[in-house]
Design a protein around this motif. Structure first.
Motif, PDB file in Angstrom:
ATOM      1  N   ASN A   2      -0.191   3.529 -19.252  1.00  0.00           N
ATOM      2  CA  ASN A   2      -0.775   3.409 -17.919  1.00  0.00           C
ATOM      3  C   ASN A   2      -2.147   4.039 -17.873  1.00  0.00           C
ATOM      4  OD1 ASN A   2      -0.698   2.553 -15.268  1.00  0.00           O
ATOM      5  ND2 ASN A   2       0.032   4.527 -14.533  1.00  0.00           N
ATOM      6  N   ASN A   3      -2.288   5.225 -18.524  1.00  0.00           N
ATOM      7  CA  ASN A   3      -3.583   5.899 -18.559  1.00  0.00           C
ATOM      8  C   ASN A   3      -4.606   5.073 -19.316  1.00  0.00           C
ATOM      9  OD1 ASN A   3      -2.675   8.075 -17.106  1.00  0.00           O
ATOM     10  ND2 ASN A   3      -2.095   9.266 -18.909  1.00  0.00           N
ATOM     11  N   SER A 229      -1.301   1.803  -9.443  1.00  0.00           N
ATOM     12  CA  SER A 229      -0.044   2.225  -8.824  1.00  0.00           C
ATOM     13  C   SER A 229       0.101   3.741  -8.791  1.00  0.00           C
ATOM     14  CB  SER A 229       1.133   1.598  -9.584  1.00  0.00           C
ATOM     15  OG  SER A 229       2.373   1.958  -9.017  1.00  0.00           O
ATOM     16  N   ALA A 230      -0.131   4.402  -9.917  1.00  0.00           N
ATOM     17  CA  ALA A 230       0.080   5.852 -10.001  1.00  0.00           C
ATOM     18  C   ALA A 230      -0.837   6.645  -9.068  1.00  0.00           C
ATOM     19  CB  ALA A 230      -0.069   6.330 -11.446  1.00  0.00           C
ATOM     20  N   GLN A 234       0.115   9.021  -5.706  1.00  0.00           N
ATOM     21  CA  GLN A 234      -0.324  10.404  -5.524  1.00  0.00           C
ATOM     22  C   GLN A 234      -0.931  10.600  -4.133  1.00  0.00           C
ATOM     23  OE1 GLN A 234      -2.953  11.076  -8.834  1.00  0.00           O
ATOM     24  NE2 GLN A 234      -1.290  11.121 -10.339  1.00  0.00           N
ATOM     25  N   TRP A 265       9.083   2.387  -4.628  1.00  0.00           N
ATOM     26  CA  TRP A 265       8.372   2.961  -5.771  1.00  0.00           C
ATOM     27  C   TRP A 265       9.365   3.475  -6.821  1.00  0.00           C
ATOM     28  CZ3 TRP A 265       3.451   3.865  -2.936  1.00  0.00           C
ATOM     29  CH2 TRP A 265       2.330   3.645  -3.750  1.00  0.00           C
ATOM     30  N   THR A 269       9.594   1.702 -10.820  1.00  0.00           N
ATOM     31  CA  THR A 269       8.997   2.457 -11.928  1.00  0.00           C
ATOM     32  C   THR A 269      10.073   2.914 -12.905  1.00  0.00           C
ATOM     33  OG1 THR A 269       9.066   4.421 -10.480  1.00  0.00           O
ATOM     34  CG2 THR A 269       6.985   3.263 -10.650  1.00  0.00           C
ATOM     35  N   ASP A 274       6.363   9.840 -15.098  1.00  0.00           N
ATOM     36  CA  ASP A 274       5.716  10.694 -14.099  1.00  0.00           C
ATOM     37  C   ASP A 274       5.701  10.048 -12.721  1.00  0.00           C
ATOM     38  OD1 ASP A 274       5.260  12.579 -16.036  1.00  0.00           O
ATOM     39  OD2 ASP A 274       3.172  12.010 -16.386  1.00  0.00           O
ATOM     40  N   GLU A 275       5.406   8.754 -12.677  1.00  0.00           N
ATOM     41  CA  GLU A 275       5.314   8.068 -11.392  1.00  0.00           C
ATOM     42  C   GLU A 275       6.684   8.005 -10.712  1.00  0.00           C
ATOM     43  OE1 GLU A 275       3.434   3.867  -9.666  1.00  0.00           O
ATOM     44  OE2 GLU A 275       3.298   4.350 -11.796  1.00  0.00           O
ATOM     45  N   HIS A 276       7.703   7.668 -11.478  1.00  0.00           N
ATOM     46  CA  HIS A 276       9.067   7.615 -10.954  1.00  0.00           C
ATOM     47  C   HIS A 276       9.497   8.986 -10.431  1.00  0.00           C
ATOM     48  CE1 HIS A 276      13.303   6.221 -10.815  1.00  0.00           C
ATOM     49  NE2 HIS A 276      13.584   7.455 -11.202  1.00  0.00           N
TER      50      HIS A 276
END
Length: 321
Positions: A2-3, A229-230, A234, A265, A269, A274-276
């Protein structure tokens, strides 16, 4: 992964900054007698904010706006064309009244001036020349040039909803600019002040008002599982937590919307990511004070369809009226 995707997107977006800014600058005469170089303090802002290899491209694009800024329709109280120095000040050194006008121009450009959400802009190609010009130039200077003080004025004046509406437009550059401005705005020390409601009441109320905005939820939902998304999660988590800390009351309808979006969300995910984890943590924190969230969570944990989750939220909303 994702990054890496985000980094690639950032590179593509930075490379396209010049193209977007040039859209309404075609035909600019670079040899015009009133063309001046960007002031050094503007260049210093760019150097402090952007990678070295990006600064020349951004400076070149902003130079065109500095050289021949739009001079009509800038300030609501005057129908006359502004003097060029006044127009430059409006974009690059805005007073609080100018920031409020920036917000007003954005609201018209993105369709928030209308009460019907189906009129919100999704493709800037649908805009007339004036609205497109206002959107491109205003958002560009907000993203590239705004100082922190102007950014606070923007949030205080209701500009947050305009930026959220841009998170669902087709043009990735504009989504990126809006997202970066929101991220920067909500990372300021202002929000860490436990007395923010008394010291900056208009700012606090402006953030609290977001959870009552349909645009806020729709634009965030649009980004779930996509490139941004991430960071969108945040920002959502910040707004939810800010309201939980500083505004004790949340209506049943607002609680339902928050709970459903967080559950969406969580389910969209990968577990353990991390997002989940952030979505789940935010939901659990909010659920402590939210009966509707408990019903939504129960529906989500059962092997049922998403419509049952909506039904749970609707039932909770009805029971609290």
């Amino acid at each position: 992964n994702n990054n890496n995707n985000n980094n690639n997107n950032n590179n593509n977006i930075n490379n396209n900054n010049n193209i977007v800014m040039n859209e309404d600058a075609k035909g600019t005469n670079s040899n015009s007698h009133d063309v001046r170089l960007l002031p050094q303090d503007i260049l210093n802002r760019l150097k402090a904010r952007f990678p070295v290899d990006v600064v020349p491209h951004v400076a070149e694009a902003l130079q065109k706006l500095w050289a021949e800024p739009p001079r009509s329709g800038l300030r609501k109280e005057s129908k006359e064309e502004a003097q060029i120095d006044s127009a430059r000040q409006f974009f690059f050194y805005p007073e609080p009244s100018d920031v409020r006008r920036h917000v007003a121009l954005l609201r018209v450009a993105v369709g928030l001036k209308n009460e019907r959400k189906d009129l919100l802009v999704r493709d800037i190609k649908d805009l007339d020349k004036t609205r497109r010009r206002n959107l491109v130039h205003t958002l560009a200077v907000i993203y590239h040039c705004y100082e922190d003080e102007s950014l606070v004025d923007l949030i205080r004046s209701g500009g947050g909803e305009c930026l959220f509406s841009l998170l669902s437009v087709k043009t990735m550059v504009f989504r990126f600019w809006a997202l970066q401005v929101l991220t920067r705005a909500f990372k300021m020390d202002l929000w860490n002040d436990e007395a923010v409601r008394s010291r900056s009441p208009k700012c606090a109320v402006a953030v609290e008002a977001l959870i009552r905005s349909c645009v806020f939820y729709e634009s965030l939902r649009f980004n779930i599982g996509k490139d941004f998304s991430a960071p969108c999660l945040q920002i959502f988590a910040f707004v939810v937590e800010f309201n939980r800390r500083h505004f004790a009351y949340t209506s049943a309808e607002e609680s339902r919307r928050i709970g459903e979006l967080l559950q969406h969300w969580i389910s969209a995910t990968a577990q353990g990511g991390d997002e989940h984890n952030l979505a789940r943590h935010t939901f659990q924190n909010f659920a402590i004070f939210c009966q509707e969230c408990n019903k939504i969570a129960t529906a989500a944990s059962s092997p049922s369809s998403p419509k049952q989750i909506e039904a749970a939220g609707s039932s909770a909303s009805t029971s609290n009226k």
